[in-house]
Design an enzyme around this catalytic site. Sequence first.
Site, PDB file in Angstrom:
ATOM      1  N   ASP A   1       0.459  -3.439  11.997  1.00 50.63           N
ATOM      2  CA  ASP A   1       0.915  -3.793  10.641  1.00 50.63           C
ATOM      3  C   ASP A   1       1.285  -5.279  10.607  1.00 50.63           C
ATOM      4  O   ASP A   1       2.279  -5.708  11.208  1.00 50.63           O
ATOM      5  CB  ASP A   1       2.135  -2.932  10.273  1.00 50.63           C
ATOM      6  CG  ASP A   1       2.512  -3.111   8.806  1.00 50.63           C
ATOM      7  OD1 ASP A   1       2.552  -2.105   8.091  1.00 50.63           O
ATOM      8  OD2 ASP A   1       2.755  -4.261   8.378  1.00 50.63           O
TER       9      ASP A   1
ATOM     10  N   ARG B   1       0.846  -1.196   0.000  1.00 52.98           N
ATOM     11  CA  ARG B   1       0.000   0.000   0.000  1.00 52.98           C
ATOM     12  C   ARG B   1       0.878   1.242   0.000  1.00 52.98           C
ATOM     13  O   ARG B   1       1.750   1.385   0.848  1.00 52.98           O
ATOM     14  CB  ARG B   1      -0.866   0.031   1.264  1.00 52.98           C
ATOM     15  CG  ARG B   1      -1.942  -0.970   1.276  1.00 52.98           C
ATOM     16  CD  ARG B   1      -3.027  -0.630   2.250  1.00 52.98           C
ATOM     17  NE  ARG B   1      -2.610  -0.093   3.530  1.00 52.98           N
ATOM     18  CZ  ARG B   1      -3.449   0.312   4.461  1.00 52.98           C
ATOM     19  NH1 ARG B   1      -4.757   0.252   4.235  1.00 52.98           N
ATOM     20  NH2 ARG B   1      -3.030   0.771   5.605  1.00 52.98           N
TER      21      ARG B   1
ATOM     22  N   THR C   1      -1.336   7.431  -0.476  1.00 51.03           N
ATOM     23  CA  THR C   1      -2.655   7.272  -1.114  1.00 51.03           C
ATOM     24  C   THR C   1      -3.421   6.070  -0.568  1.00 51.03           C
ATOM     25  O   THR C   1      -4.627   5.958  -0.761  1.00 51.03           O
ATOM     26  CB  THR C   1      -2.484   7.048  -2.632  1.00 51.03           C
ATOM     27  OG1 THR C   1      -1.797   5.803  -2.824  1.00 51.03           O
ATOM     28  CG2 THR C   1      -1.699   8.173  -3.280  1.00 51.03           C
TER      29      THR C   1
ATOM     30  N   ASP D   1       4.864  -6.238   9.224  1.00 56.65           N
ATOM     31  CA  ASP D   1       5.944  -5.903  10.158  1.00 56.65           C
ATOM     32  C   ASP D   1       5.950  -6.855  11.350  1.00 56.65           C
ATOM     33  O   ASP D   1       7.016  -7.242  11.838  1.00 56.65           O
ATOM     34  CB  ASP D   1       5.790  -4.462  10.651  1.00 56.65           C
ATOM     35  CG  ASP D   1       6.239  -3.452   9.605  1.00 56.65           C
ATOM     36  OD1 ASP D   1       7.012  -3.828   8.699  1.00 56.65           O
ATOM     37  OD2 ASP D   1       5.801  -2.291   9.687  1.00 56.65           O
TER      38      ASP D   1
HETATM   39  C1  PRP Z   1      -1.187  -4.951   4.213  1.00 53.50           C
HETATM   40  C2  PRP Z   1      -1.992  -6.230   4.291  1.00 53.50           C
HETATM   41  C3  PRP Z   1      -2.790  -6.179   3.029  1.00 53.50           C
HETATM   42  C4  PRP Z   1      -3.072  -4.700   2.868  1.00 53.50           C
HETATM   43  C5  PRP Z   1      -4.473  -4.426   3.321  1.00 53.50           C
HETATM   44  O1  PRP Z   1      -0.090  -5.104   3.385  1.00 53.50           O
HETATM   45  O2  PRP Z   1      -1.196  -7.379   4.432  1.00 53.50           O
HETATM   46  O3  PRP Z   1      -2.108  -6.684   1.889  1.00 53.50           O
HETATM   47  O4  PRP Z   1      -2.134  -4.015   3.706  1.00 53.50           O
HETATM   48  O5  PRP Z   1      -4.797  -3.102   3.094  1.00 53.50           O
HETATM   49  P1  PRP Z   1      -5.902  -2.656   2.037  1.00 53.50           P
HETATM   50  O6  PRP Z   1      -7.088  -3.537   2.254  1.00 53.50           O
HETATM   51  O7  PRP Z   1      -6.169  -1.229   2.421  1.00 53.50           O
HETATM   52  O8  PRP Z   1      -5.320  -2.779   0.659  1.00 53.50           O
HETATM   53  P2  PRP Z   1       0.966  -3.933   3.164  1.00 53.50           P
HETATM   54  O9  PRP Z   1       0.548  -3.087   2.008  1.00 53.50           O
HETATM   55  O10 PRP Z   1       1.226  -3.228   4.454  1.00 53.50           O
HETATM   56  O11 PRP Z   1       2.245  -4.720   2.668  1.00 53.50           O
HETATM   57  P3  PRP Z   1       3.152  -5.803   3.427  1.00 53.50           P
HETATM   58  O12 PRP Z   1       2.364  -7.071   3.538  1.00 53.50           O
HETATM   59  O13 PRP Z   1       4.308  -5.937   2.511  1.00 53.50           O
HETATM   60  O14 PRP Z   1       3.536  -5.249   4.756  1.00 53.50           O
HETATM   61  N1  URA Z   2      -2.448  -3.396   6.744  1.00 52.02           N
HETATM   62  C1  URA Z   2      -2.079  -3.874   7.955  1.00 52.02           C
HETATM   63  O1  URA Z   2      -1.101  -4.621   8.078  1.00 52.02           O
HETATM   64  N2  URA Z   2      -2.821  -3.509   9.009  1.00 52.02           N
HETATM   65  C2  URA Z   2      -3.895  -2.711   8.908  1.00 52.02           C
HETATM   66  O2  URA Z   2      -4.541  -2.416   9.937  1.00 52.02           O
HETATM   67  C3  URA Z   2      -4.249  -2.231   7.633  1.00 52.02           C
HETATM   68  C4  URA Z   2      -3.516  -2.595   6.562  1.00 52.02           C
END
Ligand code: PRP
Ligand code: URA
Length: 209
Positions: A200, A104, A108, A203
């Site tokens: 997160d 994400r 945005t 993380d």
């Molecule tokens: C997180 C999560 C989803 C997304 C959800 O990933 O694992 O993929 O956010 O958010 P959304 O419904 O608003 O799209 P992130 O983008 O943080 O990436 P990561 O798994 O690499 O940490």
């Molecule tokens: N992605 C995450 O990992 N946590 C949230 O709460 C939203 C998006």
Amino acid sequence: MSTVHVLDHPLIAHKLSILRSKDTPVKEFRELVGEIAGLMCYEATRSLPTREVEVQTPIGPAHCRELAGKKLAIVPILRAGLGMVDSMVSLIPSAKIGHIGLYRDPETHLPVEYYCKLPEDIGNREVFVVDPMLATGGSAIAAIDFLKKHGCRHIIMMNIIGAPEGVKAVTEAHPDVDLYLAALDDHLNENAYIVPGLGDAGDRIFGTK
Ligand code: PRP
Ligand code: URA
């Protein structure tokens, strides 16, 4: 119209309470994501078709059932979805695995694609898309769009925690996709994080913060 299953099970609820805690360390967090995914997989596969088979036990014939219908694939949304894969594969060892890399954009909140690799025959498989978090729904919608472009017609979405905003967005964009959630939370905050959520997920699984 999509069916949204919010799984109501004491084991899932208990594990989720530890998962959410800010004091749960990385190792335990990672283990819990896998355990919850395994329990969710049990429910999400409940309606898979089976056929009758006769098996010879040491005592005599037994009328049994085996999986029939489409072969299965598991597609984690990277990174955090990776945490759900091993426990699912241990339950469905013949499933093939695809990967969709999305993150994400912090400003945005829109998904940015950075990697995709799917099994060649993905269009002939029933696909379980897995990601611990469904927040705005942007990542899930982009992943499902991508799978449909590759011919997938039978897709199930599995998220550990969902926000109402994300559920609405995914079910409106893809009414043919059913959702399985371990919990449906309250809302998104100003940074599009799920409240109360667990922070997160990526993380916390990989220990990157
Ligand atoms: C997180 C999560 C989803 C997304 C959800 O990933 O694992 O993929 O956010 O958010 P959304 O419904 O608003 O799209 P992130 O983008 O943080 O990436 P990561 O798994 O690499 O940490
Ligand atoms: N992605 C995450 O990992 N946590 C949230 O709460 C939203 C998006």
